[in-house]
Design an enzyme around this catalytic site. Structure first.
Site, PDB file in Angstrom:
ATOM      1  N   GLU A 111      60.592  11.280  29.836  1.00 17.12           N
ATOM      2  CA  GLU A 111      60.567  12.376  28.855  1.00 17.12           C
ATOM      3  C   GLU A 111      61.793  12.363  27.954  1.00 17.12           C
ATOM      4  O   GLU A 111      61.760  12.881  26.848  1.00 17.12           O
ATOM      5  CB  GLU A 111      60.375  13.717  29.566  1.00 17.12           C
ATOM      6  N   HIS A 150      53.372   9.496  34.221  1.00 22.07           N
ATOM      7  CA  HIS A 150      54.428   8.940  33.369  1.00 22.07           C
ATOM      8  C   HIS A 150      54.690   7.457  33.601  1.00 22.07           C
ATOM      9  O   HIS A 150      55.244   6.776  32.744  1.00 22.07           O
ATOM     10  CB  HIS A 150      55.742   9.684  33.616  1.00 22.07           C
ATOM     11  N   ASP A 187      46.882  18.253  32.317  1.00 27.75           N
ATOM     12  CA  ASP A 187      48.028  17.724  33.058  1.00 27.75           C
ATOM     13  C   ASP A 187      49.098  18.803  33.097  1.00 27.75           C
ATOM     14  O   ASP A 187      49.007  19.811  32.389  1.00 27.75           O
ATOM     15  CB  ASP A 187      48.572  16.473  32.341  1.00 27.75           C
ATOM     16  N   SER A 188      50.142  18.554  33.902  1.00 18.91           N
ATOM     17  CA  SER A 188      51.268  19.484  33.953  1.00 18.91           C
ATOM     18  C   SER A 188      52.068  19.472  32.649  1.00 18.91           C
ATOM     19  O   SER A 188      52.901  20.340  32.435  1.00 18.91           O
ATOM     20  CB  SER A 188      52.178  19.103  35.113  1.00 18.91           C
ATOM     21  N   CYS A 234      46.536  14.723  35.929  1.00 20.68           N
ATOM     22  CA  CYS A 234      47.755  14.801  36.736  1.00 20.68           C
ATOM     23  C   CYS A 234      47.473  14.299  38.160  1.00 20.68           C
ATOM     24  O   CYS A 234      46.534  14.776  38.814  1.00 20.68           O
ATOM     25  CB  CYS A 234      48.206  16.256  36.776  1.00 20.68           C
ATOM     26  N   CYS A 265      51.497   8.247  39.077  1.00 16.46           N
ATOM     27  CA  CYS A 265      52.029   9.404  38.354  1.00 16.46           C
ATOM     28  C   CYS A 265      51.789   9.127  36.874  1.00 16.46           C
ATOM     29  O   CYS A 265      51.930   7.980  36.422  1.00 16.46           O
ATOM     30  CB  CYS A 265      53.521   9.552  38.636  1.00 16.46           C
TER      31      CYS A 265
HETATM   32  N1  DGL Z   1      51.840  14.801  35.893  1.00 19.56           N
HETATM   33  C1  DGL Z   1      52.522  14.673  37.156  1.00 19.56           C
HETATM   34  C2  DGL Z   1      51.782  13.683  38.045  1.00 19.56           C
HETATM   35  O1  DGL Z   1      51.094  12.808  37.599  1.00 19.56           O
HETATM   36  C3  DGL Z   1      53.969  14.253  36.963  1.00 19.56           C
HETATM   37  C4  DGL Z   1      54.852  15.308  36.366  1.00 19.56           C
HETATM   38  C5  DGL Z   1      54.974  16.545  37.233  1.00 19.56           C
HETATM   39  O2  DGL Z   1      55.630  16.506  38.298  1.00 19.56           O
HETATM   40  O3  DGL Z   1      54.402  17.553  36.849  1.00 19.56           O
HETATM   41  O4  DGL Z   1      51.861  13.790  39.243  1.00 19.56           O
END
Ligand code: DGL
Length: 272
Positions: A153, A187, A11-12, A74, A185
């Site tokens: 976060e 989060h 993931d990011s 992600c 997403c």
């Molecule tokens: N992990 C990203 C997503 O699910 C969200 C956070 C980001 O913008 O990197 O799209």
């Protein structure tokens, strides 16, 4: 690659832990190597080309850890990069978009599906395309919700500011009378109670993380690579890597995982 090899999940940043957590719950005997690109987060506002480049580097790194399959946790990376990655690499790669889209198409009764995610995910149109491939009559109404990521976060899961932001974002979806809402997403499942309360209990919430773990299980069985051995303790089953700020990652991980993670290692992802 043996059945006991780990699954690579990336993931990011920290958000993909919601997907890793579902895999841990649903397929507890699989090992996981998790990579969070904490140096280059967020992905949600970046271009397709950049996300493809980052995803490629991360998969190259995960291959050095001898993973047998990859989960792109992600949503933004799944939306922009999964096709290219599946063509370039010779191992099963599961993303979060398709499983979430399938369930949304199956769930909606009135044919109006809301989609919340990053700007990149909404702009890609990939969720809508998959949903329409399953059910062409469904209308998908997308709404980027970029402020949800920093609110999560910052730990503001139950906060009046988060409520106000959610009211603002979800208002238009409410007016459009959606009956299904994809939390597109990583989060957002952590805001499930707030989102559910504000959008209303008549709207079914789809968590792609849950569906992705199910899809991964099907893929491992189909490819005959599911682990059939006894499992060890969580600390030896799961390894965590990041590209920056390992301590911050560890603190977040320990707040959402059912066990404390032993160690998070920082690596230089640009070299892959
Ligand atoms: N992990 C990203 C997503 O699910 C969200 C956070 C980001 O913008 O990197 O799209």
């Amino acid at each position: 690659m043996g059945r006991e090899a780990p699954i690579g999940v990336f993931d990011s940043g920290v958000g993909g832990l919601t997907v890793a957590r579902e895999i841990m719950r649903q397929i507890p005997n699989e090992r996981i190597v998790y990579f969070g690109d904490t140096a280059r987060v967020p992905y949600g506002s970046k271009s397709r080309e950049t996300i493809i480049k980052y995803s490629r580097q991360i998969i190259r790194f995960l291959l050095t850890e001898n993973v047998k399959a990859i989960v792109i946790a992600c949503n933004t990376a799944s939306a922009f990069a999964i096709d290219v990655m599946q063509n370039e690499f010779d191992l099963p790669i599961v993303g979060v978009v398709k499983p979430g889209a399938r369930v949304a198409a199956e769930t909606t009764k009135n044919g109006k599906v809301g989609l919340i995610g990053t700007e990149g995910t909404i702009r890609s149109g990939v969720y809508a395309a998959f949903i329409k491939s399953f059910r062409p009559d469904v209308e998908v109404i997308g709404k980027p919700c970029p402020l949800f990521v920093p609110l999560v976060e910052e730990g503001m899961l139950h906060d009046t500011i988060t409520d106000q932001v959610a009211e603002r974002y979800l208002g238009t979806l409410k007016e459009r009378k959606i009956d299904t809402l994809i939390m597109g997403c990583t989060h957002y499942p952590l805001l499930r109670s707030t989102i559910g309360r504000i959008i209303g209990e008549q709207v079914r919430l789809v968590n792609p993380a849950y569906e992705t773990a199910q899809e991964l299980k099907r893929v491992l069985d189909r490819e005959h690579i599911a682990n059939v051995q006894e499992v060890d303790s969580p600390s030896s089953m799961y390894r965590f890597y990041v590209s920056d700020a390992a301590d911050k990652f560890k603190a977040f991980a320990n707040s959402i995982l059912p066990f404390d993670i032993a160690m998070t290692q920082q690596i230089s992802i640009e070299q892959y």
